[in-house]
Design an enzyme around this catalytic site. Structure first.
Site, PDB file in Angstrom:
ATOM      1  N   ASP A  31      18.489  38.501  35.127  1.00  0.00           N
ATOM      2  CA  ASP A  31      18.926  39.887  35.366  1.00  0.00           C
ATOM      3  C   ASP A  31      17.961  40.786  36.163  1.00  0.00           C
ATOM      4  O   ASP A  31      16.765  40.800  35.883  1.00  0.00           O
ATOM      5  CB  ASP A  31      19.100  40.633  34.036  1.00  0.00           C
ATOM      6  CG  ASP A  31      19.798  39.830  32.977  1.00  0.00           C
ATOM      7  OD1 ASP A  31      20.189  38.687  33.229  1.00  0.00           O
ATOM      8  OD2 ASP A  31      19.937  40.373  31.863  1.00  0.00           O
ATOM      9  N   GLU A 208      44.582  43.200  28.691  1.00  0.00           N
ATOM     10  CA  GLU A 208      45.110  43.113  30.051  1.00  0.00           C
ATOM     11  C   GLU A 208      45.004  41.696  30.611  1.00  0.00           C
ATOM     12  O   GLU A 208      44.594  41.501  31.754  1.00  0.00           O
ATOM     13  CB  GLU A 208      44.339  44.068  30.974  1.00  0.00           C
ATOM     14  CG  GLU A 208      44.199  45.449  30.429  1.00  0.00           C
ATOM     15  CD  GLU A 208      45.062  46.471  31.140  1.00  0.00           C
ATOM     16  OE1 GLU A 208      45.567  46.164  32.231  1.00  0.00           O
ATOM     17  OE2 GLU A 208      45.236  47.560  30.569  1.00  0.00           O
ATOM     18  N   GLU A 217      26.777  42.620  27.125  1.00  0.00           N
ATOM     19  CA  GLU A 217      25.370  42.717  27.489  1.00  0.00           C
ATOM     20  C   GLU A 217      25.216  43.741  28.612  1.00  0.00           C
ATOM     21  O   GLU A 217      26.162  44.044  29.346  1.00  0.00           O
ATOM     22  CB  GLU A 217      24.864  41.344  27.951  1.00  0.00           C
ATOM     23  CG  GLU A 217      25.115  40.268  26.912  1.00  0.00           C
ATOM     24  CD  GLU A 217      24.559  38.903  27.274  1.00  0.00           C
ATOM     25  OE1 GLU A 217      24.072  38.215  26.378  1.00  0.00           O
ATOM     26  OE2 GLU A 217      24.624  38.516  28.458  1.00  0.00           O
TER      27      GLU A 217
HETATM   28  C1  FRU Z   1      21.937  38.780  30.372  1.00  0.00           C
HETATM   29  C2  FRU Z   1      20.960  38.573  29.236  1.00  0.00           C
HETATM   30  C3  FRU Z   1      20.585  39.899  28.588  1.00  0.00           C
HETATM   31  C4  FRU Z   1      19.232  39.621  28.008  1.00  0.00           C
HETATM   32  C5  FRU Z   1      18.636  38.729  29.060  1.00  0.00           C
HETATM   33  C6  FRU Z   1      17.638  37.710  28.567  1.00  0.00           C
HETATM   34  O1  FRU Z   1      21.914  37.729  31.275  1.00  0.00           O
HETATM   35  O2  FRU Z   1      21.476  37.665  28.286  1.00  0.00           O
HETATM   36  O3  FRU Z   1      21.544  40.330  27.633  1.00  0.00           O
HETATM   37  O4  FRU Z   1      18.487  40.773  27.800  1.00  0.00           O
HETATM   38  O5  FRU Z   1      19.713  38.079  29.694  1.00  0.00           O
HETATM   39  O6  FRU Z   1      17.021  37.043  29.625  1.00  0.00           O
END
Ligand code: FRU
Length: 458
Positions: A31, A208, A217
């Protein structure tokens, strides 16, 4: 002697590596985190495992750019601290300025597996150039999920200011027999002490015709006057790829809670996940997402770089929803305009499709394993042999300009307010053949192609 499989994978792996998208210096990233436009410089942090090309206890990597084109690397911003509330990982979060000082709010993790993991909210204070970070002595600011909450999912703090209050969103899920995604809210007067205020927004798992997963997340909130949009990343343990996709809801804020309805997917490909948004000094909302890999585990184990961030995109409220377009600065990646026929690993194609109901676009060739990307009726379609067709609904009628950006294995398609991100692991290393396709009365015009930079990030 013909190259063996390992040699082929090594050569292809190098060709698959993106060269102008953000990747780690080596090995794994996921992320985007802590986005900010600070003193005229864009800073992007990201989840990184520099030790191996697979997910592992996350640190925060850091790059910056004056122009969204050339990126410079900085030392790791956050690393897990043995014995601390982030001993097993510094998971996702955001950057905010509190009392004039830059602060990273992130998920501190202790415990390696789902059953015993504790997900808390931690903070680190930054130097004015954002390159050194000191963890707050009060960590964890929030020790874990609210007492009455059934699931341990409690992650990815997102903060915004609402009058005198700091408000914080946390990604979570309801747990229980009708497990579905939830966003929780906390409030604070000083950004350090937080009070739980309940569920900010939730939606049934099936809505939907979509599966919105058991947990959400990386919640992201956009507020524009009296409108608001909430973006969440949907995860489902039982799916073939549990980190599934990203959706947005559109509505408004009422007394610190979101009310709204399902809007759509933020990207229509099969690898875009966990995006983060920020507002820059030009007043734009920019978004980056994580572009996942789709390699067999044994092949991924042998590549030098796994995971990348998408190109920066501009998000806009348009009519009733959100539209996506690549940031205009990305024209700065173009090295030379070339004939659209034989092109390399870093390339951009553009074509305008008009007329008829038929289909028109491009075919990228890779031995027998080509890929077609075209406009058909009111959709953009990506088609590969042996893979499900990917389709994105266009937000306007023809003529439509279709842009395809290829960076090694990473492919992003943009057209009329929508995006589609996927991976294309071409097996023949070297230039791919490209040809325009048109049928059923559809026509193409303004076909253009550019070679793009292969050194925008080292
Ligand atoms: C999203 C996630 C987040 C978490 C991170 C851990 O891809 O699962 O929710 O903070 O990656 O690397």
């Amino acid at each position: 002697m013909p190259p063996n499989r390992t040699d082929r994978v090594a050569r292809a792996g190098d060709a698959w590596r993106p060269r102008f998208h953000i990747t780690g210096e080596r090995n794994w990233i996921n992320d985007p985190n802590g986005l900010v436009h600070w003193d005229g410089i864009y800073h992007v942090f990201f989840q990184a495992n520099p030790q191996a090309p697979v997910w592992g206890p996350p640190r925060w990597g850091h790059v910056s750019s004056p122009d969204l084109v050339d990126w410079r690397r900085h030392p790791l911003a956050l690393v897990p601290e043995p014995g601390g509330p982030d001993a097993d990982g510094c998971w996702s979060g955001c950057l905010r300025v509190v009392d004039g000082q830059p602060a990273l709010y992130y998920t501190g993790v202790v415990g390696a597996d789902d059953a015993n993991r504790v997900e808390s909210v931690c903070r680190a204070w930054g130097s004015t150039d954002l390159t050194t970070w000191r963890k707050d002595r009060a960590n964890p600011l929030v020790a874990g999920p609210p007492a009455d909450h059934a699931t341990g999912y409690h992650r990815d703090p997102f903060l915004w200011r609402d009058g005198d209050l700091h408000r914080m969103l946390i990604g979570s899920g309801s747990g229980g027999s009708d497990a579905h995604g939830q966003v929780l809210r906390y409030d604070s007067t000083d950004g350090g002490g937080w009070t739980y205020r309940g569920v900010f927004f939730e939606a049934p798992r099936r809505l939907e015709g979509m599966n919105l997963g058991q947990n959400w997340e990386c919640p992201q909130l956009l507020v524009d006057g009296d409108r608001a949009a909430l973006i969440v990343s949907c995860s489902d343990f039982s799916a073939e790829h549990p980190l599934m996709y990203v959706v947005w809801f559109v509505g408004k804020l009422v007394d610190g809670r979101f009310t709204g309805s399902y809007g759509g997917r933020l990207d229509h490909g099969d690898v875009f996940y966990a995006p983060a948004v920020t507002t820059d000094d030009l007043g734009r909302t920019l978004v980056w997402g994580w572009v996942q890999e789709r390699l067999p585990a044994d092949v991924q184990a042998s590549v030098g770089h796994a995971g990348a961030l998408s190109l920066p995109r501009v998000l806009r409220f348009d009519g009733h929803g959100l539209t996506t377009a690549p940031a205009p600065e990305l024209a700065g990646l173009r090295v030379a305009e070339v004939e659209p026929d034989e092109l390399g690993e870093q390339l951009e194609l553009s074509v305008t499709v008009e007329g008829g109901e038929g289909r028109a676009g491009w075919q990228l060739r890779d031995g027998d394993a080509g890929l077609d990307v075209y406009v058909e009726a009111d959709h953009v379609v990506v088609e590969r042999r042996g893979a499900a067709r990917l389709r994105a609904p266009l937000t306007s009628a023809r003529p439509v300009t279709l842009r395809v950006v290829r960076d090694g294995s990473l492919l992003e398609v943009f057209a009329a307010g929508v995006s589609l991100t996927t991976r294309w692991y071409a097996t023949s290393v070297g230039p791919a053949g490209v040809r325009p396709v048109a049928s059923g009365g559809a026509r193409t015009r303004d076909r253009r192609a550019w070679l793009l930079r292969d050194d925008a990030i080292a």
